[in-house]
Structure formats: structure tokens, C-alpha cells
Design an enzyme around this catalytic site. Structure first.
Site, short mmCIF file in Angstrom:
data_model
loop_
_atom_site.label_atom_id
_atom_site.label_comp_id
_atom_site.label_asym_id
_atom_site.label_seq_id
_atom_site.Cartn_x
_atom_site.Cartn_y
_atom_site.Cartn_z
CB SER A 357 46.19 -14.88 80.54
OG SER A 357 45.05 -15.30 79.81
CB VAL A 1065 32.13 35.15 80.96
CG1 VAL A 1065 32.62 35.76 79.69
CG2 VAL A 1065 30.78 34.48 80.79
CG LEU A 1243 42.80 32.55 79.14
CD1 LEU A 1243 44.14 32.47 79.84
CD2 LEU A 1243 42.98 33.05 77.73
CD GLU A 1245 33.78 28.84 75.30
OE1 GLU A 1245 32.89 28.28 74.66
OE2 GLU A 1245 33.75 30.06 75.59
#
Ligand SMILES: Cc1cc2nc3c(=O)[nH]c(=O)nc-3n(C[C@H](O)[C@H](O)[C@H](O)COP(=O)(O)OP(=O)(O)OC[C@H]3O[C@@H](n4cnc5c(N)ncnc54)[C@H](O)[C@@H]3O)c2cc1C
Ligand code: FES
Ligand code: FES
Length: 1314
Positions: A357, A1065, A1243, A1245
Site C-alpha cells: 500500500s 552426457v 548441450l 552446459e
């Protein structure tokens, strides 16, 4: 007026159902009530401070004045249930579900691939849903505003925005660039298309499939509540809790009477100030007065000279009121309103603005308040009321400083605020600089107003007020007085700056740190104001811009298609169950951890007596309770005699509720005796020879000889700060002991359940086969849930064994950030020898990482760092050395990229330095030194860089790099205070673990007699879509649709001895195992299929069962033989490389250090993506996380080693407004990788490092500014490139003007540990 001792009934609605709470406790939040009492677990807990949006729900109330129904989003973690009297709450479960009907918002966010781990998704859905309830066809600006308070750590936001934009006006797909087209649909000719030239990815979702939004289908406001508000209850309602009483009067008169009776009781409005104070500072108010039903506090009145706004109006309402007034009045009258509006757009989030408020904001008088400085300079006055009558006080510097003579009396309340119109020849401006554009508290803010003598540039009146530079909002009253009568010119500017610096002084040790930056902002803001007013005076205002698969592939085969995340829809409906969503089990107890407050000390005594007396407390678990092994010698689960860092776990309280457990930890008294030396920084560790493991070194060629033959040598230093994982789901575990044979079921949020299982086994001294770890899904891990969950699992298991009860341990965000460590901070030194044409002949890099107090993964991180340091460059003479420092900080651990993002920043900084010395652009040096032909790395692993070169060239091409470099230079020539920078960065990222045993995986596939198939494998679903990819593999192998397949969870009982899901992996190795299992099964089915080739899958399975053919198979993958001989410096440590390149362009504001990201183009070599939607999501998510590492995420430690940044308010991960204005990702057309499943690439990292393109674009812009200012010396490269760093690096007359303290004369507020 009587105040009954019995509680009234609290009545509100949740998802259309009436809730009557007879014993409502004022301390219970809506979040806790939803999750625990109503079992609505779709609403998530992630921070508990209103800072992340995971707990967003919609509240609907009838406005007492306009009688209209208001729908607004709130963060349930800050909403006391008692505030909901007469309100209707809608949670994600009330919006739609898989069982009944999905709401279009839920469908679209899931199908647009806007969910990964899914922990943020219910909150995102609710923010978007609320927006659509108010604006069925919102503008993109409204969408961004609505989502600005919702953090996501996985997706990088692009797909979430894309889903929201499908609702926007004139929307057609994701409208990535406002073209009215989905960026994913753009054809070959558009160089910036996501799917450009890629056969794989032309369309990631089909928008034609989406259900239309039909507002008539939404839940209506409950008629019973309508009736209640038509005849509002005038009686005072009272709710008594255990410690707090909530009193809600029905009339203004009663409110004043109550305030007179309980002058010490605060008024509770939005609870966004009181709530966090009660939570983190332990403030307890026995009585809370709620004026929520008092319409007098919401009155708005317009007069000829100003505007009066009721103190009870929310900041969102204030924003609407001001916007309306600005549209009605001439500009000269609305200067203050415009300034307020500017800050109301960036103040907190939409949710907080809906709750907070105006009165609460003003009365809280936070030193960082964004509105008070403007209200003060705008001459606002406060209308106060009490039983005694009314009076007016100015919102002056004395009020803001809390002087009793200028303040409210205890029995007074603030009824409304009067804000006068501005007048002709008066200018008001607001300034603010924070770590991020949105949802971040300001470092410094200011309100400034000047009034000129009519028709002149002579100052008649001047007010300047700053926030963030002291304990309260500060007025520069003296300076302003001294400048009266002066002309608005350069001379005045110079004098004003000196006076301001003198008056608004900030000591070197000031809380919050960043002292010199803040001092600079004091004058930079005034300079901005000076320029703005000058332009106004000339009437020349220029606003700052706000910021496919092969056609022969069978249709049934899902591999390579952008299949939606399997849990996407469940994420969006809140039905996806995370660890802490598991219903309470019989006799369950809660655990809370007691941690060290000292960095290095002997534990003298631990007194548990008071804690054990707290009602509900069952026990305190200490090291003595461990029946087996207490961690390792150097890394104990529970501290024994000494502590090695602040945040080390000493013991754990077990209680009936989490509230009791947390209260009890405050009562445990521990005495310490400090030990020495205490080491926090890398510098100190080097000085004390304090290391965790021996040096790692790689060398090639003859570096010393090479240095003698080069034209030039440069030496430099690079500092890279650490990073907090900030997974949205904090660490949590539920341990359920069974009655027989010491068996335990452990439900845990981990990337490595086998490690949890093993650790629990050794801690409890029971065999591994009695322990089953279950992982359904993890709400984000990023490496932070590899090692640490085992510690929490083991401590909880000790508690379970000792008490015989199930134990639930859910870490608060503060504790999670304090205890768990993160990415290693790094300090790098380089020496580089090169020819004048930019060819690098010799490079010597030495890196030190801050490992914290235990070894953890620090040795491995050092090894990976050294192995990966060369990045994409072939340099004949190299020496790379790395060491992990032992310090008294919480142990740092694995984090996406594992050393590569920090180390390679040193290499790339070195390239930039060479470029500067050669007078050539950095991209030329990069190109000149990049691998070009089949070659060997520094550790003699052969590889072919063809895809690297292709990514680089493609990136230069799609980003129109050379053109944009020229345009940036042109821009820089024309602009002194703003500079643009561009950078393109190549990447060679090695995937996998450098250890053979980690390259194996197993899967278990069962076919049931109805033909349905259950797949289990060793990977964990962390949001990266591994389960979706695994089912795509199984579907292709078994040649059945994905609808026949199911994955239930990862369980150590189904697949034993699993490897951590990490190192990119997971899908590679588990995919091969799933493939193997499916191929075994198919081979068994072959004779049956041959016999009945026209049969159906179900018929073949039935026949196989009849013929007693086993329908269950274990698949196994014996992966890559990784090897590294550190003695010889040779090996084949990695199975393959991911290549990529990214180009980013930014614009910096030299006066404040802020930057905006204009555009990013990424080209990534994904080979044959298993699922382009998921892979692009991984690239984008990692990129944005990397961008956070290099630009905003800053960990702050006290000189005593206490982590200050323990929540979203102090630690800034990127928000939706930080996504580059144009963001394009494309995948290189297929190349081949024989070692992986269907030639796909991991993909997870790699994209992280590409975030550094933003960092180098910023440093490029900074270099342009420094060149123009003739600053010859090099600047120290420091990541993150925060506004503070940028501002101070763009040195100018203002930075020179500020006073500098001698560091030896004070104790700084914070220390730098990198
Ligand atoms: C996540 C988060 C982010 C934020 N970001 C920002 C930001 O970027 N910039 C910024 O400026 N602020 C920020 N804030 C602070 C926010 O603006 C204030 O907390 C808020 O305005 C307080 O209003 P409230 O209604 O919630 O107050 P409450 O917490 O309900 O009350 C606060 C105090 O005000 C008193 N009070 C309230 N109304 C009256 C009245 N009418 N008369 C007398 N006393 C009264 C109460 O007694 C109490 O002591 C942030 C807060 C949060 C939680
Ligand atoms: S949990 Fe409520 S905002 Fe983070
Ligand atoms: S999907 Fe947003 S936090 Fe994971």
C-alpha cells in the site's frame, strides 16, 4: 469496543470452494495454508520473501469504493490468511487441470516449450492468467510487466514470452521481433531466424493447435462473497493465533479507537514490509490491526491544485490513478506524477505492487524507498487521523529521518497523501540504479526538483533527495539552499556536485558496500538531471528508450522432432509432483538445521536444553547420534569439535512442525573459541600457502624461449566472482523408515540418487540394498544437487533412525544459499607474447579458484579448468597452471560448465588485451589464432575443428557482425555518455567426465501384457527433458508411439549404481542404454513379428507372453574410455566437443553503469538434435544463466565470512526484462558424432560460456568510453560487470571528484573473495 477472546470465523474462497477457518492463525501464510491445509501443492515455495514469484496466485476482491471486482496477482508467501476475509483465491489448480480442462495459458506455455524443470511454471501461469483476466488481449509491455516478478532459472524466458505473446494483440506466434511472425517460422532469407538453414528445426510449436481464450469460461466471483460485500459486516473481526491476534475493524471509527487502545500495534496492509521483518529479523507484534475493510483509506480525490490518494490504495492502484491524471492534465502540472510513475514501473514486481500500500510504503521509510524521495521533493503532505482529530504534516526530510517532532503519534494513522501538481518552470525527475532493470532494490535512487524564476534559468527553488545512501532517505537541503539564485549552467553543475558530495557523505564501511559507486551515482544522477532540465528548458526532450527431420523418417518416429517436455502440461497445471509436494506421511516430523556462525573456531559447548523445552520439539540430532561414519575426516556431515566456515551444519532439530523446529534452532546456544588463521580470499590463501590439492599443470612447446622472440608481451589479471545455483526448488528430502529390516525410502531432489544412497548407508551403517532413493523430478540442479543432497539425506536419515519417524527436511532459501556453496570464484594471471600482427606465440596462465573449506569437487574443477583453458585457440607455446585454495568459506562445488566459464574468461580477456595492444579488433585476433585444421589439443587429443569454424563464420554472418561493429562505432562518435559495444566469442567445449567409470549407464524396460511399456534409466529429470528424450529413443527403437511409453521415476531399486546426471552426457549415455534394452526386447519379439507381420503391437506382446518370452530387459552402455595422464600431460579425456559462437551487442550508460542488451545471435553445433525444442531451451537457458554470472550475480561476504546475499532481493539472477531485445539461436546443420545416440550432442552446459559475449560487449563499450576520455591504462577485468564496475571503469570528472578512503582506515562492509 469489545475485543472478544474467541476467534471469529475466517471466510474466503479458494478455487470456487468456500473455506471456513475457525482458528485462523495470523502467522500462517496463504502459501502454507494452501500447501499444508488444503493440499494444493501446485503453488510452490522457493524464497518465502516475495522475490521469485513461484508462489503466485490470483486474489479477487470487490473494491469497496468502485464496487468492481479486482483480480490481482500476489505472492502467497507474504499473504497472511487473515487478510483474505471475503476474498476469492485462484490457484493453478483452479485454472485448469489434466483431469478436467486445460486452460489455454497452461496449454500454450507447455506446448511452446516454456517449461523445463517446471518449478516456476505454476507461478508463471498464474501471473499470465491474472493478466488475461484483466486484459484478454494484453500488450507486450503489459505481458513483460506481469511476468517481471517471476524468476525462472532454466528456460532463459524466451519460450515463456513466446507463449504469452500468442495472447497479445495482433499476435501471430511468438512475434520475436514484433514482425507478427514467429521467429521460428522465418524462412531461409531471414538471417536471424532461429531455425535458419537448419533441416531440423523449422517450427517448435504449432499455434493453430492452441485452444482460443474464452473469458466466459473462467471461474466467477462467488455470489456468496458478492452478497457479503453488498452488506458488509461492520463488526470487528478478531482472529487469535498462538502468539499474535489479528483485529480487523469494520468501521473507521473502530479503527481509530483500536489504534488509541493499542498504539504499539502496527497496521497491516500489504505485509510486504512487516512480513519480511517478522520473518528475517524475528520481529513479533502480538496485535496486528488490519484496516482492509475500511473504505475511507481508499478514497481518491482530485482538486485543482493536486491529488489526494488514500493510504490504503495499493501501489498498482496508485500507478493507475497517476497514469489517468497524467493523461488528463497538461505536462507542466504532472512532473511529480510522471516521476512517480517512472519508478512505479520498476519498483518490485507486479505482485508486490498489487499487495503493497501507499501508506505502508511511506510509513516503512525504507532507506531504499523509491517513492519517498520523489514525494519529498514534490512537497507531498500526509493527512493523519486519530480519535483526537486530523492534522497535516509534510513528508519532509525530518519525517523521513523519523524525528519525533515531525512524525505520526503512536495513536495516529495515515489516512491519505496529498501530492500537489507541479507548475510551469518546474521540473521533477526520478533516478534509480539497481543491479537489474526490474525486480531489484535500488543501489541508489533520487528525486530532484527545480523551479526557475519565470522565463529565466535562475534557480528559485531546488530539492534533491537520495535513497540508498544512509539509514534513511537523505535530503541535500544545504546544498540546494546554497544554489538558489544560481544560473542552470556548467559552473553551477560543478559547484553542485562538490556540495552534494560533501553533504551526502557515505563512510567507507557503509552497509551494502559499493561505496565509491554510490558516491559517483550521487553526482552522476545530478548531472543527468542537469542535462534533462537543460534539454527541457530548450524544449528538446529525447526520452531514453525503455528498454526438421529427414522427409523419409516415419511419422511415428519422434526423434529429432520438437516434442513437448513430457511433464510440460503437468508443470503448467501444478500437478507435477516435486519432493515437498508428497503428502504428509503418518507420524512425519520436520527437521531444521543449526549452522555455525563462526568461520573457523573450536566448539566449546552446545547447549540444547532450551530448545528441547519448546513445545513440539522431539529431539536434536548431533554427531554423537551417527551410528556409522560421519562424512570424511575433512568434510563432516555434522561438525564435531571445530567449524570451518559460517554455515557449517552443527546439529539438527526435529519437531512436529517446521515452525517449531525453526523456533527451536534460535534457542540452541553454542560457544566457540576463534582459531587462526582465518582465510576467505584467494589472496590470503596464496599468502598462507593454503591449498586443497596439488597444482595441476599442462605445458607445450618452449614458453620461455617463445617469450624472447615475440614483438610484445602483456601481463594482466582477471577476477571472476562465484555464482549461486539458485535452483528454484531448494534442497529437500523426505526419509521414511520402514518397520522391517532397517529399510528406508528416501524421496530426494538430487542429480545423483546413488550417491545419496551410498552416503546414507555409510552414515547409518546399513547395507546399500536396504535403502531406496526415489527421484521423480528435480526443480533445477545445475550441479548444485550432485554432492550436497547426500549430506541432507544422511542427516535426515539419522533423525529418522533415531526417532523412528519419517523426517522431512526442506531448506529455506537463506539456508540453502548459506550452506551449499556454488561456483568457484577465480583469480587468473596471464602473460601473453605476440607479434604485432596479432599472432600469439606464447601464453602462460595461472589460475586460482576459491574452493572453500573442503575438497568436494575442487580438484576436478581445477583439472577441467586447465584442460579447457585453450578454448578455440591453437597456440604453440602454452603453460596452464591451476590450484584450488582452501579457505574458510562454505565448500564450493560443481556448477554447470565446471570451471570452463570462469577459466575461459581469462583466455578471452587475454585475447582482448592483445587486440588492444595491436590496435586491432578482438575478433581479428580470435580468427588469427583459432584452430583451423585437424589438430591436437594441449593434452594431445586429436580433433577436427571444422564445425568450430563453421559456427564462427555462420555467427558473423547471421549477426551481420561487421556492419553492426561499424554502426556501433558511428553511435559512439555521436554519444559521449552512452556507448555501444559488440563482441563475438567462439567456443570449443569438451563434453563428459574425464573418468572412464562415469561413462556407463543402464536402463530397465518392461513391456506389460496390454502393450504399455515402462522405461527406467539412470538419468534424473532436472528440467533438461531427459525423460522426454529417452521416450523418443524408446519409441524409435520399439517402433511404437510415445503414448505407449511411460517413465515413472528414477529409483535406485530399478537401476542400480547410477552415475550423476551431469557433464552434459545424461542423454548420451542413458539414451544408449535405453536403446540397448529396446533392441534386446525387439530381438526377442522378432520371430513373433515375422510370423504375423500384419499384427498389432498388442497382439505381438500377447503372443510373446503366451510363448513365455521375457518382456523385461536391462540395457547397458559401456561408454567412452576416458583417460588423462597428468604426469605426461597427455590423454583422451573427453568423448567429443560441442562448438558454438555467440555475438552480442549492448549499450551502456556511462553515468550510471546500466546496460541494455540490444541483440544476441548464437550458432551452436548440435549435430543431429534428439529434440530441437529441448536443445534450444538448454542453449538459451544456459546462455541467460551465463549472462547472469558475468553481469549481475554477485555474492557478497562480510569481513567475518558471512554470506550477505541469501535471497532474490540481494542476489540478482536475470529476470525476463534482462533477455536481449533480439535473441536468435540457430543450430548448425547436421554434423556427425559416432559416439553418441543418433549423433546427437549433449548441450546442457556449453551455452553458459556464450553468456560471456555480453560481458565482452560491455567491456568493448567501456573501452570505447575510456578511449574517448584518453584513459591510457588498462582496466582490471572483473566479472560480473555490474553497473558499479562499469560506472567506475568509465572514469570521468565525476568519478575523480568523489572522496576516496584509505582502505587501512576502516573495515569494509564486504570483502572480495576472488
Ligand atoms: C520482494 C520485494 C521487493 C521490493 N522492492 C522494492 C523496490 O524496488 N523499491 C521500493 O521502494 N520498495 C520495494 N519494496 C518495499 C515495498 O515497497 C514496501 O514493503 C511496501 O510498500 C510496504 O507496504 P505494505 O502495505 O506492504 O506495508 P505493511 O508491511 O503492511 O506495513 C508496513 C508498515 O507501515 C505501517 N502502516 C501501513 N499503513 C499505515 C497507515 N495507513 N497508517 C499508519 N501506519 C501504516 C504499518 O504499521 C507497518 O509498520 C519491496 C518489497 C518486497 C517484499
Ligand atoms: S516463494 Fe513466494 S515469492 Fe518466492
Ligand atoms: S522451468 Fe523455470 S525454474 Fe525451471
Amino acid at each position: 469496543m469489545p475485543c472478544p477472546s474467541r476467534s471469529d470465523e475466517l471466510v474466503f474462497f479458494v478455487n470456487g470452494r468456500k473455506v471456513i477457518e475457525r482458528n485462523a492463525d495470523p502467522e500462517v501464510t496463504l502459501l502454507s495454508f494452501l500447501r499444508k491445509n488444503l493440499r494444493l501443492t501446485g503453488t510452490k515455495y522457493a524464497c518465502g520473501r516475495g522475490g521469485c514469484g513461484a508462489c503466485t496466485v490470483m486474489v479477487s476482491k470487490r473494491d469497496p469504493t468502485s464496487q468492481e471486482i479486482r483480480h490481482f496477482s500476489v505472492t502467497a508467501c507474504l499473504v497472511p490468511i487473515c487478510s483474505l476475509y471475503g476474498a476469492a483465491v485462484t490457484t493453478v489448480e483452479g485454472v485448469g487441470s489434466m483431469k478436467t480442462r486445460l486452460h489455454p495459458v497452461q496449454e500454450r506455455i507447455a506446448k511452446s516449450h516454456g517449461t523445463q524443470c517446471g518449478f516456476c511454471t505454476p507461478g508463471m501461469v498464474m501471473s499470465m492468467y491474472t493478466l488475461l483476466r484483466n486484459h484478454p488481449q494484453p500488450s507486450e509491455e503489459q505481458l513483460l510487466e506481469a511476468l517481471g516478478g517471476n524468476l525462472c532459472r532454466c528456460t532463459g524466458y524466451r519460450p515463456i514470452l513466446a507463449s504469452g505473446k500468442t495472447f497479445c494483440l495482433e499476435s501471430n506466434g511468438c512475434q520475436q521481433k514484433g514482425t507478427g511472425k514467429c521467429c521460428l517460422d522465418l524462412g531461409e532469407n531471414d538471417s536471424s531466424s532461429l531455425g535458419r538453414k537448419s533441416d531440423i528445426c523449422t517450427e517448435l510449436f504449432v499455434k493453430e493447435e492452441f485452444q482460443p481464450l474464452d473469458p466466459t469460461q473462467e471461474l466467477i466471483f462467488p455470489p456468496e462473497l458478492l452478497r457479503m460485500t453488498e452488506n458488509p459486516e461492520k463488526r470487528t473481526l478478531t482472529f487469535h493465533g498462538e502468539r499474535v491476534t489479528w483485529i480487523s475493524p469494520g468501521t473507521f471509527k473502530d479503527l481509530l479507537e483500536l489504534k488509541a487502545k493499542h498504539p504499539e500495534a502496527p497496521l497491516i496492509l500489504g505485509n510486504t514490509s512487516l512480513g519480511p521483518a517478522m520473518r528475517s529479523k524475528g520481529c513479533l507484534y502480538p496485535i496486528l490491526l488490519s484496516p482492509a475493510r475500511i473504505s475511507e483509506l481508499n478514497v481518491v480525490s482530485k482538486t485543482n491544485d493536486g491529488l489526494t490518494i488514500g493510504a490504503g490504495c495499493s501501489l498498482a492502484q496508485v500507478k493507475d490513478i497517476l497514469a489517468e491524471r497524467v493523461s488528463e492534465l497538461p505536462e507542466e502540472k504532472t512532473q511529480t506524477y510522471r516521476a512517480l510513475l517512472k519508478h512505479l514501473k520498476s519498483l518490485a514486481s507486479q505482485q508486490i505492487r498489487n499487495m503493497a500500500s501507499l501508506g505502508g510504503h511511506i510509513i516503512s521509510r525504507h532507506s531504499y524507498s523509491d517513492l519517498n524521495p520523489i514525494l519529498a521533493v514534490g512537497n507531498a503532505t500526509l493527512n493523519l487521523t486519530s480519535e483526537e482529530g486530523t492534522r497535516r504534516i509534510p513528508l519532509s526530510e525530518h519525517f523521513l529521518a523519523g524525528l519525533a517532532s515531525a512524525d505520526l503519534k503512536p495513536e495516529e494513522i495515515l489516512e491519505s497523501v496529498y501530492i500537489p501538481h507541479s507548475q510551469k518552470w518546474e521540473f521533477v525527475s526520478a533516478f534509480r540504479q539497481a543491479q537489474c532493470q526490474q525486480n531489484a532494490l535500488p543501489d541508489v535512487n533520487a528525486g530532484m526538483r527545480v523551479l526557475f524564476k519565470e522565463g529565466t534559468d535562475i534557480i528559485e527553488d531546488l530539492s534533491i533527495t537520495y535513497g540508498g545512501v544512509g539509514a534513511a532517505t537523505v535530503s541535500a537541503h544545504k546544498s540546494c539552499q546554497q544554489l538558489l539564485g544560481r544560473q542552470w549552467d556548467e559552473l553551477m553543475l560543478d559547484e553542485a556536485c562538490r556540495r552534494l558530495l560533501d553533504e551526502v557523505s557515505l563512510p567507507g564501511w557503509a552497509p551494502g558496500g559499493r561505496v565509491e559507486f554510490k558516491r559517483t551515482l550521487v553526482v552522476s544522477f545530478f548531472f543527468k538531471f542537469y542535462l534533462q532540465v537543460l534539454q527541457e528548458l530548450k524544449k528538446l526532450i529525447k526520452p531514453f528508450p525503455v528498454p526438421s527431420v529427414d522427409s523419409h523418417q516415419p511419422l511415428q518416429d519422434p526423434v529429432g522432432r520438437p516434442v513437448m517436455h513430457l511433464s510440460g502440461l503437468k508443470h503448467a497445471t501444478g500437478e507435477a509432483e516435486f519432493c515437498d509436494d508428497i503428502p504428509m506421511v503418518d507420524k512425519e516430523l520436520c527437521m531444521a538445521l543449526v549452522t555455525s556462525t563462526r568461520a573457523y573456531a573450536k566448539i566449546i559447548s552446545v547447549d540444547l536444553s532450551e530448545a528441547l523445552e519448546i513445545p513440539g520439539v522431539v529431539d536434536v540430532i548431533t554427531a554423537k547420534d551417527i551410528p556409522g561414519i560421519n562424512g570424511t575426516k575433512d568434510d563432516k556431515l555434522l561438525a564435531v569439535d571445530e567449524v570451518l566456515c559460517v554455515g557449517q551444519i552443527i546439529c539438527a532439530v526435529v519437531a512436529e512442525t517446521d515452525v517449531q523446529a525453526k523456533r527451536a534452532i534460535e534457542k540452541i546456544k553454542i560457544t566457540y573459541e576463534e582459531l587462526e588463521p582465518i582465510i576467505f580470499t584467494i589472496e590470503d590463501a596464496i599468502k598462507h600457502n593454503s591449498f586443497l590439492c596439488p597444482e595441476k599443470k599442462l605445458e607445450q612447446g618452449n614458453i620461455e624461449e617463445a617469450f624472447e622472440k615475440v614483438d610484445q608481451i602483456v601481463e594482466g589479471e582477471v577476477h571472476v566472482g562465484g555464482q549461486e545455483h539458485f535452483y528454484m526448488e531448494t534442497q529437500r528430502v523426505l526419509v521414511i523408515p520402514k518397520t522391517e529390516d532397517k529399510e528406508l525410502d528416501i524421496y530426494v531432489s538430487t542429480q545423483d540418487p546413488a550417491h545419496v544412497q551410498k552416503t546414507v548407508s555409510s552414515t547409518l551403517n546399513i547395507p546399500i540394498n536396504r535403502i531406496t532413493c526415489h527421484v521423480k523430478r528435480v526443480g533445477g540442479g545445475f550441479g548444485g544437487k550432485i554432492g550436497r543432497p547426500a549430506v541432507f539425506g544422511a542427516i535426515a536419515a539419522v533423525g529418522a533412525l533415531k526417532t523412528g519417524h519419517p523426517i522431512r527436511l526442506v531448506l529455506d532459501r537463506e539456508d540453502d544459499m548459506l550452506i551449499t556453496g556454488g561456483r568457484h570464484p577465480l583469480f587468473g594471471k596471464y602473460k601473453v607474447g605476440f607479434m604485432n600482427n596479432g599472432r600469439i606465440k606464447a601464453l602462460d596462465i595461472e589460475c586460482f579458484i576459491n574452493g572453500g573449506c573442503t575438497l568436494d569437487d575442487s580438484e576436478l574443477v581445477t583439472e577441467f579448468l586447465i584442460l579447457k583453458l585453450e578454448n578455440a585457440y591453437k597456440i604453440r607455446n602454452l603453460r596452464f597452471r591451476g590450484r584450488a585454495c582452501l579457505t574458510n568459506l562454505p565448500s564450493n562445488t560443481a556448477f554447470r560448465g565446471f570451471g570452463f566459464p570462469q577459466g575461459t574468461l581469462v583466455t578471452e580477456s587475454c585475447i582482448t588485451a592483445v587486440a588492444a595492444k595491436c590496435g586491432l579488433p578482438p575478433e581479428k585476433i580470435r580468427e588469427k589464432n583459432m584452430y583451423r585444421t585437424v589438430d591436437k589439443t594441449i593434452y594431445k587429443q586429436a580433433f577436427n575443428p571444422e564445425s568450430l569454424i563453421r559456427c564462427w563464420n555462420e555467427c558473423l554472418d547471421v549477426s551481420s557482425f561487421h556492419n553492426r561493429r561499424k554502426q556501433a562505432e558511428e553511435f559512439n562518435k555521436k554519444n559521449y555518455w552512452k556507448k555501444r559495444g559488440v563482441a563475438v566469442i567462439p567456443m570449443k567445449f569438451s563434453v563428459g567426465f574425464a573418468a572412464t567409470s562415469y561413462h556407463q549407464a543402464a536402463a530397465l524396460v518392461h513391456i506389460y501384457t496390454d502393450g504399455s511399456v515402462l522405461v527406467t534409466h539412470g538419468g534424473n529429470e532436472l528440467g533438461q527433458g531427459i525423460h522426454t528424450k529417452m521416450l523418443q529413443v524408446a519409441s524409435r527403437e520399439l517402433k511404437i508411439p510415445m503414448s505407449h511409453l511411460h517413465i515413472c521415476e528414477t529409483s535406485t531399486a530399478m537401476v542400480p549404481n547410477t552415475i550423476a546426471t551431469a557433464a552434459s552426457v545424461g542423454a548420451d549415455i542413458n539414451g544408449k542404454a535405453v536403446q540397448n534394452a529396446c533392441q534386446i526386447l525387439l530381438k526377442r519379439l522378432e520371430p513373433i513379428i515375422k510370423k504375423n507381420p500384419e499384427g498389432t503391437w498388442e497382439e505381438w506382446i500377447e503372443a510373446a507372453f503366451e510363448q513365455r518370452i521375457s518382456l523385461s530387459a536391462t540395457g547397458y552402455f559401456r561408454g567412452y574410455k576416458a583417460f588423462m595422464d597428468w604426469e605426461k600431460g597427455e590423454g583422451d579425456p573427453f568423448p567429443y566437443y560441442v562448438y558454438g559462437a555467440a555475438c552480442s551487442e549492448v549499450e551502456i550508460d556511462c553515468l550510471t553503469g546500466a546496460h541494455k542488451k540490444i541483440r544476441t545471435d548464437i550458432v551452436m553445433d548440435a549435430c543431429c538434435s534428439l529434440n530441437p525444442a529441448i536443445d534450444i531451451g538448454q542453449i538459451e537457458g544456459a546462455f541467460i544463466q551465463g549472462m547472469g554470472l558475468y553481469t549481475t550475480e554477485e555474492l557478497k561476504y562480510s569481513p567475518e565470512g558471512v554470506l550477505y546475499s541469501r535471497g532474490p532481493d540481494e542476489y540478482k539472477i536475470p529476470t525476463i526484462s534482462d533477455v536481449p531485445e533480439e535473441f536468435n539461436v540457430s543450430l548448425l546443420p547436421s554434423s556427425q558424432t559416432p559416439l553418441t545416440i543418433y549423433s546427437s550432442k549433449g548441450l546442457g552446459e556449453s551455452g553458459m560460456f556464450l553468456g560471456s559475449s555480453v560481458f565482452f560487449a560491455i567491456t568493448d563499450a567501456v573501452a570505447a568510453a575510456r578511449k574517448e576520455r584518453d584513459i591510457a591504462e588498462d582496466f582490471t577485468v572483473k566479472s560480473p560487470a555490474t553497473p558499479e564496475w562499469v560506472r567506475m571503469a568509465c572514469a570521468d570528472r565525476f568519478t575523480e571528484m568523489i572522496p576516496r578512503d584509505d582502505p587501512k582506515t576502516f573495515k569494509p562492509w564486504s570483502i572480495t573473495v576472488a
